[in-house]
Motif scaffolding. Sequence first.
Motif, PDB file in Angstrom:
ATOM      1  N   ASN A  44       0.832  -1.201   0.000  1.00 18.66           N
ATOM      2  CA  ASN A  44       0.000   0.000   0.000  1.00 18.66           C
ATOM      3  C   ASN A  44       0.869   1.254   0.000  1.00 18.66           C
ATOM      4  O   ASN A  44       0.552   2.246  -0.671  1.00 18.66           O
ATOM      5  CB  ASN A  44      -0.922  -0.021   1.211  1.00 18.66           C
ATOM      6  N   MET A  45       1.979   1.215   0.740  1.00 23.44           N
ATOM      7  CA  MET A  45       2.898   2.348   0.764  1.00 23.44           C
ATOM      8  C   MET A  45       3.442   2.644  -0.631  1.00 23.44           C
ATOM      9  O   MET A  45       3.491   3.800  -1.078  1.00 23.44           O
ATOM     10  CB  MET A  45       4.053   2.050   1.727  1.00 23.44           C
ATOM     11  N   LYS A  46       3.831   1.594  -1.354  1.00 24.66           N
ATOM     12  CA  LYS A  46       4.401   1.789  -2.689  1.00 24.66           C
ATOM     13  C   LYS A  46       3.369   2.381  -3.646  1.00 24.66           C
ATOM     14  O   LYS A  46       3.702   3.241  -4.474  1.00 24.66           O
ATOM     15  CB  LYS A  46       4.939   0.462  -3.220  1.00 24.66           C
ATOM     16  N   GLU A  47       2.127   1.927  -3.534  1.00 21.66           N
ATOM     17  CA  GLU A  47       1.085   2.462  -4.404  1.00 21.66           C
ATOM     18  C   GLU A  47       0.866   3.944  -4.142  1.00 21.66           C
ATOM     19  O   GLU A  47       0.811   4.757  -5.075  1.00 21.66           O
ATOM     20  CB  GLU A  47      -0.221   1.705  -4.198  1.00 21.66           C
ATOM     21  N   LEU A  48       0.768   4.317  -2.865  1.00 16.28           N
ATOM     22  CA  LEU A  48       0.543   5.720  -2.514  1.00 16.28           C
ATOM     23  C   LEU A  48       1.741   6.586  -2.908  1.00 16.28           C
ATOM     24  O   LEU A  48       1.572   7.723  -3.364  1.00 16.28           O
ATOM     25  CB  LEU A  48       0.265   5.850  -1.022  1.00 16.28           C
ATOM     26  N   ALA A  49       2.948   6.040  -2.746  1.00 17.80           N
ATOM     27  CA  ALA A  49       4.142   6.792  -3.132  1.00 17.80           C
ATOM     28  C   ALA A  49       4.191   6.983  -4.647  1.00 17.80           C
ATOM     29  O   ALA A  49       4.518   8.069  -5.140  1.00 17.80           O
ATOM     30  CB  ALA A  49       5.393   6.065  -2.638  1.00 17.80           C
ATOM     31  N   ALA A  50       3.845   5.920  -5.395  1.00 12.49           N
ATOM     32  CA  ALA A  50       3.850   6.008  -6.857  1.00 12.49           C
ATOM     33  C   ALA A  50       2.854   7.037  -7.357  1.00 12.49           C
ATOM     34  O   ALA A  50       3.071   7.686  -8.388  1.00 12.49           O
ATOM     35  CB  ALA A  50       3.547   4.632  -7.459  1.00 12.49           C
ATOM     36  N   GLU A  51       1.754   7.203  -6.639  1.00 11.85           N
ATOM     37  CA  GLU A  51       0.723   8.169  -7.018  1.00 11.85           C
ATOM     38  C   GLU A  51       1.029   9.574  -6.506  1.00 11.85           C
ATOM     39  O   GLU A  51       0.263  10.508  -6.763  1.00 11.85           O
ATOM     40  CB  GLU A  51      -0.633   7.714  -6.485  1.00 11.85           C
ATOM     41  N   GLY A  52       2.135   9.724  -5.787  1.00  9.53           N
ATOM     42  CA  GLY A  52       2.557  11.041  -5.322  1.00  9.53           C
ATOM     43  C   GLY A  52       1.874  11.526  -4.060  1.00  9.53           C
ATOM     44  O   GLY A  52       1.917  12.721  -3.752  1.00  9.53           O
ATOM     45  N   HIS A  53       1.275  10.623  -3.302  1.00  6.90           N
ATOM     46  CA  HIS A  53       0.532  11.033  -2.111  1.00  6.90           C
ATOM     47  C   HIS A  53       1.397  11.128  -0.853  1.00  6.90           C
ATOM     48  O   HIS A  53       0.993  11.774   0.116  1.00  6.90           O
ATOM     49  CB  HIS A  53      -0.623  10.071  -1.838  1.00  6.90           C
ATOM     50  N   LEU A  54       2.561  10.461  -0.842  1.00  9.42           N
ATOM     51  CA  LEU A  54       3.373  10.408   0.367  1.00  9.42           C
ATOM     52  C   LEU A  54       4.606  11.291   0.252  1.00  9.42           C
ATOM     53  O   LEU A  54       5.189  11.446  -0.824  1.00  9.42           O
ATOM     54  CB  LEU A  54       3.811   8.971   0.646  1.00  9.42           C
ATOM     55  N   VAL A  55       5.006  11.858   1.381  1.00  5.67           N
ATOM     56  CA  VAL A  55       6.194  12.712   1.457  1.00  5.67           C
ATOM     57  C   VAL A  55       7.426  11.835   1.612  1.00  5.67           C
ATOM     58  O   VAL A  55       7.425  10.863   2.382  1.00  5.67           O
ATOM     59  CB  VAL A  55       6.085  13.671   2.662  1.00  5.67           C
ATOM     60  N   ASP A  56       8.485  12.160   0.880  1.00  3.05           N
ATOM     61  CA  ASP A  56       9.751  11.450   1.009  1.00  3.05           C
ATOM     62  C   ASP A  56      10.366  11.823   2.356  1.00  3.05           C
ATOM     63  O   ASP A  56      10.741  12.974   2.588  1.00  3.05           O
ATOM     64  CB  ASP A  56      10.690  11.842  -0.133  1.00  3.05           C
ATOM     65  N   LEU A  57      10.467  10.853   3.237  1.00  5.55           N
ATOM     66  CA  LEU A  57      10.913  11.119   4.604  1.00  5.55           C
ATOM     67  C   LEU A  57      12.405  11.399   4.710  1.00  5.55           C
ATOM     68  O   LEU A  57      12.891  11.765   5.783  1.00  5.55           O
ATOM     69  CB  LEU A  57      10.529   9.940   5.501  1.00  5.55           C
ATOM     70  N   ARG A  58      13.135  11.249   3.624  1.00  3.47           N
ATOM     71  CA  ARG A  58      14.546  11.652   3.638  1.00  3.47           C
ATOM     72  C   ARG A  58      14.663  13.147   3.868  1.00  3.47           C
ATOM     73  O   ARG A  58      15.703  13.637   4.332  1.00  3.47           O
ATOM     74  CB  ARG A  58      15.223  11.272   2.319  1.00  3.47           C
ATOM     75  N   LYS A  59      13.606  13.900   3.534  1.00  5.20           N
ATOM     76  CA  LYS A  59      13.590  15.346   3.740  1.00  5.20           C
ATOM     77  C   LYS A  59      13.152  15.702   5.151  1.00  5.20           C
ATOM     78  O   LYS A  59      13.206  16.872   5.549  1.00  5.20           O
ATOM     79  CB  LYS A  59      12.635  16.011   2.742  1.00  5.20           C
ATOM     80  N   VAL A  60      12.711  14.698   5.900  1.00  2.56           N
ATOM     81  CA  VAL A  60      12.121  14.936   7.225  1.00  2.56           C
ATOM     82  C   VAL A  60      13.009  14.411   8.346  1.00  2.56           C
ATOM     83  O   VAL A  60      13.195  15.075   9.374  1.00  2.56           O
ATOM     84  CB  VAL A  60      10.731  14.275   7.309  1.00  2.56           C
TER      85      VAL A  60
END
Length: 432
Positions: free
Chosen positions: A91-107
């Motif tokens: 589910n995480m990969k799907e949401l990331a692929a759709e641009g819904h999740l923030v890249d936590l490397r910036k956080v």
Amino acid sequence: MKKGLTLVLTLVLVSVMAFASTALAADKTLTIMGVWGGHERDAFEKVIETFETATGIDVQFEGTRDLPTLLTTRLEAGNPPDIVALPNPGNMKELAAEGHLVDLRKVLDMDTLREDYGQTWIDLGSYNDGLYGIFISADVKSLVWYNPKQFEAKGYDIPKTWDEMERLMNNMVAKGDIPWSIGLESGAASGWPGTDWIEDIMLRTAGPEVYDQWVNHDIPWTDERVKKAFEIFGKIARNPKFTWGGPTAVLATNFGDAANPLFTNPPQAYMHRQASFITGFITDNNPDLVAGKDYNCFILPPINEEVGTPVLGAADMMGMINDTPEARAFMRYLASPGAQMVWIGAVGSKIGINKRIDLNVYSSELMKNIAKGLREADVFRFDGSDLMPKAVGSGAFWQGVMDYVGGQDLDSVLEHIESVADDAYDSGKTTD
């Protein structure tokens, strides 16, 4: 013990105060969506309360058992939660692929994260060179539960190999005892406990590399190595001599009640394979039992010596949707040992991910030993059905297990799952 608990409380305080500066005003809010209810929700509320006290940020938690559907609706409406408890890496990969999740490397401070987290956990939270999920706790699944007093009374020894396991099962049957209690019923999710069995067996027979190929559909479900895993499970689950109540009870018994036969007088069964979270069900159903004394566990023995003893598990995963100062502060807090100690200390049946967690936070020596085992595992793999497309992992696979235990021909079962997998993977979907 007092010294250990003092250290726990000190680490929690330090962890939370490190984020207090992010509270810009008393009316700042943060919204979180998760699947937790009952005792688990109460435990997560304690994590929230500690954060709120230190930062002044008002955290609003929304619990739902149908998180994927509600989250999709909220995303489409443009009002998603700031942070979401992700059901699984797929589910995480799907949401990331759709641009819904923030890249936590910036956080997150990635140097600190690499010191605190094993690489396996960072890899599981990553997608296309970005980090989109962090894990706060885990359930170890490769565990066999038993009643130590009854094992001692009957002269049963803990098996170290699969050959010893088979001899133990046959010895139990010869003495008129039932080796296993298995429960596959879980409402709309019925079948998932059986998929855990098969995943554990796949790891122990084919090895982690082939396991990964299977999960990614690089080998078909009709592959002989997949079939072998089903057959080993079937020799137990479909055999009325080996399972309490036979296949009928296996299909009808709720997973949360399946450990109960170990604690009747006399026992109706002697072993139960289930994740570490089952301790909560055991104590709820049998409040007088003492961990380590009245119930204990051992790792499911290796089958192929060359593969060794891998650990299968699942975990609680968090992702960030809205990039706000409040959300950043909470995600940093969740990755800390302090937040995870509050969570696992309150929930009682979870294993923390951060390597700096003080083991004194665990409620018993039993849970400490499980936590140590997870830290020291040479090979860890995430629950395979949770990584597969939804139509396969929580669809055809779950149902296929029920059909197989119910007596259907294995080749037909595997051919059907393979046909579903062909469509699901070829479509490019990661969770449905």
